[in-house]
Write an enzyme that holds these catalytic residues in place. Structure first.
Site: not given
Ligand code: IPM
Ligand code: MN
Ligand code: NAD
Length: 348
Positions: A185, A246, A218, A139, A242
């Site tokens: 990893k 999710d 993984d 990032y 990240d």
């Molecule tokens: C999150 C989002 C952000 C990230 C994006 C929008 C930059 O996906 O907060 O998880 O990747 O950190």
């Molecule tokens: Mn995210």
């Protein structure tokens, strides 16, 4: 008097923030609230996704509450130079605040196992805290470019960056089940080898009371779905965190119910982990629970108001028993969901 800056942002951000701010105002009427711009809307108005006035405001407050930023896939914002895009505004905000540790708790609330896409017996076991490194890796690494037919990014970490986020994870493990899983990893990446070494060294020298395990990312993606109960605290680098967060986030039922706290040495940043949801923005049906629970984390971590934080969490659990937005299979609106939480808190 404490000051909270609210950055409602784009898409469903203003909708979910409206409900969350009502909860904050009800429980902490003494807190001063200020609004500022971030993201695509901020760019449209000022030419920057993270305007100077916003930078000044967030550096002078106790905590920041953020909605979401970003547009749809076909938004003109996505054709801007990268530094001017909404997501860059968010990354600049995180960097300005120095918030290197992102806490993303994933818990299936008792009685709400039916919301999970997992079987109830698996869902019941889930109580994981993901600690995501937030200011390093691909990032922020300056070694990146598109060069004609070739492009590259780099995942660089220094020992001190790993050390400081690992400490946050070890400390969190000490308040929970004393189990930490470091995710990497290392079978492929040198940067993971360094990461693993730093975390192991901390365990051996300072955190001998915490049981540490190293697992490959993984494999963790698979095991988080197959046997999620095996995890207590997970610590991992920015990009892995990240993605894994999710994935883990849908276990309680929807991305819409997941809060987060980003901590460093200054003001904390609190945001739901979902995005701006362009597909439902403006319809009044977004789930505000992730943002409301982010307010609970804000009260706990930045304002030292643990009792109020726990009250919010209990109220959300009660409200969800009967009131649900469409992402949770219900038909209630954002406003109805927010009102149900406020009613559980005795407002009205
Ligand atoms: C999150 C989002 C952000 C990230 C994006 C929008 C930059 O996906 O907060 O998880 O990747 O950190
Ligand atoms: Mn995210
Ligand atoms: P998203 O999280 O916005 O949406 C994914 C799916 O989840 C969509 O179907 C959406 O409707 C649903 N959803 C998300 N939040 C919800 C809520 N509170 N209530 C009900 N349903 C909800 O992810 P995306 O579509 O990949 O990204 C959209 C935009 O958001 C992009 O511009 C992306 O860069 C941005 N984004 C911002 C943040 C942030 O501000 N922290 C985080 C992730 C993505």
């Amino acid at each position: 008097m404490s000051k909270v800056v609210v950055l409602a942002g784009d898409g469903i951000g203003p909708e979910v923030c409206a409900s969350a701010v009502q909860v904050l105002q009800h429980l902490a009427p003494d807190v001063q609230i200020e609004h500022a711009l971030l993201g695509g809307g901020a760019y449209d108005l000022t030419g920057s996704p993270f305007p100077g006035a916003t930078r000044e405001a967030v550096l002078a407050c106790d905590a920041v509450l953020l909605g979401t930023v970003g547009g749809a896939q076909n938004s003109p914002w996505n054709s801007l130079p990268r530094a001017l895009r909404p997501e860059s505004g968010l990354l600049q905000l995180r960097q300005a605040l120095g918030v290197f540790a992102n806490l993303r708790p994933v818990k299936v609330m008792p009685g709400l196992e039916d919301l999970s896409p997992l079987r109830s017996d698996l869902a019941r076991q889930v109580d994981v805290l993901i600690v995501r490194e937030l200011l390093g890796g691909a990032y922020f690494d300056p070694r990146r470019a598109i060069e004609g037919e070739h492009a590259y990014n780099t995942i660089g970490y220094s020992k001190s960056e790993v050390d400081r986020v690992a400490r946050v994870a070890f400390e969190a493990a000490r308040t929970r089940q004393h189990r930490l899983t470091s995710v990497d990893k290392a079978n492929v990446l040198e940067v993971s080898e360094l990461w693993r070494g730093v975390v192991q060294n901390l365990r051996d020298t300072e955190y001998t009371d915490v049981k540490l395990e190293h697992e490959y990312v993984d494999s963790v993606a698979m095991l988080l779905v197959k046997t999620p109960g095996r995890y207590d605290v997970i610590v991992t680098e920015n990009l892995f965190g990240d993605i894994l967060s999710d994935l883990a986030a849908v276990i309680p039922g929807s991305l819409g119910v997941m809060p987060s706290a980003s901590l460093g040495d200054g003001p904390g940043l609190y945001e739901p982990i979902h995005g701006s949801a362009p597909d439902i923005a403006g319809k009044g049906v977004a789930n505000p629970v992730g943002t409301i629970l982010s307010v609970a984390m804000l009260l706990r971590h930045s304002l030292g108001r643990d009792a109020e934080a726990s009250r919010i969490e209990a109220a959300v659990q009660q409200a969800l028993a009967t009131v649900r937005t469409p992402d949770l299979g219900g038909s209630h609106s954002t406003a109805q969901m927010g009102a149900a939480v406020l009613a559980e808190l005795g407002a009205g």
